[in-house]
Design a protein around this motif. Sequence first.
Motif, mmCIF file in Angstrom:
data_model
loop_
_atom_site.group_PDB
_atom_site.id
_atom_site.type_symbol
_atom_site.label_atom_id
_atom_site.label_comp_id
_atom_site.label_asym_id
_atom_site.label_seq_id
_atom_site.Cartn_x
_atom_site.Cartn_y
_atom_site.Cartn_z
ATOM 1 N N ASP A 356 0.819 -1.220 0.000
ATOM 2 C CA ASP A 356 0.000 0.000 0.000
ATOM 3 C C ASP A 356 0.851 1.268 0.000
ATOM 4 O O ASP A 356 0.436 2.291 -0.556
ATOM 5 C CB ASP A 356 -0.934 0.010 1.209
ATOM 6 C CG ASP A 356 -2.026 -1.048 1.110
ATOM 7 O OD1 ASP A 356 -2.251 -1.571 0.000
ATOM 8 O OD2 ASP A 356 -2.643 -1.360 2.153
ATOM 9 N N ILE A 357 2.029 1.213 0.641
ATOM 10 C CA ILE A 357 2.858 2.426 0.730
ATOM 11 C C ILE A 357 4.038 2.395 -0.243
ATOM 12 O O ILE A 357 4.844 3.325 -0.275
ATOM 13 C CB ILE A 357 3.377 2.652 2.173
ATOM 14 C CG1 ILE A 357 4.382 1.556 2.577
ATOM 15 C CG2 ILE A 357 2.218 2.743 3.157
ATOM 16 C CD1 ILE A 357 5.045 1.815 3.928
ATOM 17 N N LYS A 358 4.128 1.328 -1.021
ATOM 18 C CA LYS A 358 5.281 1.126 -1.910
ATOM 19 C C LYS A 358 5.544 2.332 -2.816
ATOM 20 O O LYS A 358 6.681 2.841 -2.884
ATOM 21 C CB LYS A 358 5.054 -0.131 -2.745
ATOM 22 C CG LYS A 358 6.143 -0.436 -3.769
ATOM 23 C CD LYS A 358 5.779 -1.716 -4.530
ATOM 24 C CE LYS A 358 6.741 -1.993 -5.661
ATOM 25 N NZ LYS A 358 6.369 -3.233 -6.415
ATOM 26 N N ALA A 359 4.532 2.798 -3.485
ATOM 27 C CA ALA A 359 4.729 3.897 -4.438
ATOM 28 C C ALA A 359 5.190 5.159 -3.728
ATOM 29 O O ALA A 359 6.099 5.862 -4.202
ATOM 30 C CB ALA A 359 3.425 4.155 -5.192
ATOM 31 N N THR A 360 4.607 5.446 -2.577
ATOM 32 C CA THR A 360 4.963 6.656 -1.825
ATOM 33 C C THR A 360 6.389 6.577 -1.301
ATOM 34 O O THR A 360 7.137 7.561 -1.351
ATOM 35 C CB THR A 360 3.982 6.857 -0.652
ATOM 36 O OG1 THR A 360 2.643 6.769 -1.119
ATOM 37 C CG2 THR A 360 4.193 8.211 0.001
ATOM 38 N N VAL A 361 6.762 5.414 -0.799
ATOM 39 C CA VAL A 361 8.122 5.235 -0.275
ATOM 40 C C VAL A 361 9.141 5.381 -1.402
ATOM 41 O O VAL A 361 10.128 6.120 -1.272
ATOM 42 C CB VAL A 361 8.257 3.857 0.414
ATOM 43 C CG1 VAL A 361 9.721 3.546 0.708
ATOM 44 C CG2 VAL A 361 7.452 3.821 1.702
ATOM 45 N N LEU A 362 8.926 4.679 -2.515
ATOM 46 C CA LEU A 362 9.901 4.712 -3.606
ATOM 47 C C LEU A 362 9.984 6.096 -4.252
ATOM 48 O O LEU A 362 11.045 6.483 -4.757
ATOM 49 C CB LEU A 362 9.553 3.657 -4.650
ATOM 50 C CG LEU A 362 9.666 2.192 -4.166
ATOM 51 C CD1 LEU A 362 9.320 1.226 -5.290
ATOM 52 C CD2 LEU A 362 11.047 1.905 -3.609
ATOM 53 N N ALA A 363 8.894 6.852 -4.196
ATOM 54 C CA ALA A 363 8.926 8.214 -4.740
ATOM 55 C C ALA A 363 9.826 9.128 -3.907
ATOM 56 O O ALA A 363 10.318 10.154 -4.403
ATOM 57 C CB ALA A 363 7.512 8.785 -4.793
ATOM 58 N N TYR A 447 3.999 7.425 5.773
ATOM 59 C CA TYR A 447 3.698 7.042 4.386
ATOM 60 C C TYR A 447 2.317 6.382 4.252
ATOM 61 O O TYR A 447 1.841 6.187 3.133
ATOM 62 C CB TYR A 447 4.759 6.056 3.879
ATOM 63 C CG TYR A 447 6.151 6.636 3.835
ATOM 64 C CD1 TYR A 447 6.564 7.431 2.777
ATOM 65 C CD2 TYR A 447 7.054 6.385 4.865
ATOM 66 C CE1 TYR A 447 7.834 7.978 2.739
ATOM 67 C CE2 TYR A 447 8.342 6.912 4.839
ATOM 68 C CZ TYR A 447 8.723 7.719 3.777
ATOM 69 O OH TYR A 447 9.991 8.256 3.740
ATOM 70 N N ALA A 448 1.723 6.025 5.366
ATOM 71 C CA ALA A 448 0.475 5.244 5.330
ATOM 72 C C ALA A 448 -0.727 6.076 5.753
ATOM 73 O O ALA A 448 -0.588 7.099 6.436
ATOM 74 C CB ALA A 448 0.607 4.022 6.261
ATOM 75 N N THR A 449 -1.890 5.631 5.357
ATOM 76 C CA THR A 449 -3.146 6.288 5.744
ATOM 77 C C THR A 449 -3.823 5.559 6.894
ATOM 78 O O THR A 449 -4.926 5.930 7.317
ATOM 79 C CB THR A 449 -4.105 6.340 4.540
ATOM 80 O OG1 THR A 449 -4.355 5.011 4.075
ATOM 81 C CG2 THR A 449 -3.516 7.180 3.413
#
Length: 452
Positions: A356-363, A447-449
């Motif tokens: 769920d947080i993969k895209a936000t972390v890698l960005a 990074y998570a909601t």
Amino acid sequence: IACLGKFDIYRDGESWTEKTSVWKRPLRPQAFPYINFESVTRETLLNYSSFTMNRTMTALYEQDFLYLPDTSEHIVADLKIAYNPALRTLAADLIPDLELKVFGILQNEVNVGGEWNKELFQRYLATKLEPSTEIVNDSLSLIHLATDQPLMVRFLLMQHAVDFLPESSHMARFAKGDYGEAQSAMFRVLLDEFGYGKHAAKHSTLFKETLKSVGMLDNSHAYWNFYLNSSLLNNNYFHMLTRSPERFFEYVGAITYAENAFGPYCGRVKTLIQHVFTEADTRYYTEHVHIDSYHGSMTLNEILLPLADRFGASIYPDFVKGIEMACILQHIMEEDLCAQITWMNKRSDYRQLAMDIKATVLANIENIPVAHLNEPRGELSVPHVHDGDEFCIVDEGLLRFCHGPDCFSDLAAGECVVIARNRLHGALVLSENCKYRILSIGDYRQYATYSL
């Protein structure tokens, strides 16, 4: 401490469990250069540095505990590897500093002041030893609710093993010397633990039968890699006290509290094991439900109180310090064990969280410390902890991520998992090679909601 890396018994093994050696104690010495061995605070109590120091202390304390395998064709040579003057010298040099760094802050929390007398002390003692009638929501309750109860019961037994297999070997240090009737009472407690010389009745023998009956290894420290930091911490406290005759009265306070608290706890553990493993051998816990009410009375009425009458008010503060430290350590162990059980029980949730947080972390990867790893088949990471939340992602190959004993997630390319702060974990490469990254994200909630 870096010198410990020269000794094979302290280097990483080839498996997460040790099926043969009774001396193997992996300390991850390759990580020593990157650790700041600073004094432990409440905030860093379960951090990697603290964990490493507790593992190291246990390994070095046991230089005066004799362990022998079932058999060996090279036993004399084996003993010279496991026990030798170089290691004893290192132990003598390192242990005092490690004790100060690990226990200094905790011991400073226990400030015993004022004027103590027999009446005040006995009122205090009654409040500490009075059995609680409250419904306790603790690690045993969590195991009852776990999705994989057998796994969690075995993990609980692993935490018990660090102390129960060499049971009362700490106490044996205080069987020596000459200090009167209290010594004889202490020795009777020790005799009980050792089955009055009958090996089949020895308490550690009974515990081994429990382990075998639920499909576990019974050689000492087979599960070293899965001992929690807090399990080692508590065990090390009793090592420290029994290696320090000047702290004898603190030990008497601590062991009196422990003996009085242990019987009721064993009753609950017995019930739990029998609920999960109906054919399990629970004689160890049955014995302690019975014997520890006797030992509790003996340590109180034949050791602690007679010593108080003999030496007067000056020793009450040491008794209190031992009791309070035993309480603190018991609380720390419960919190750590509950957190690890929850982490293991929610392993699929932590995998989903990572996706769920993969895209936000890698960005945000340019602002995150990253460790790049490229490892061959069979490369094993000894279970350890991180000081903050970590994000593990596989780029190529297949990685078996270990949340705990027999508690795995196999991660293929593109798959990931969040590693919770201070939670025990490891990894094993299953493919010919595996490339993966560990990102130090600090607190996953940024990074998570949602929170786990």
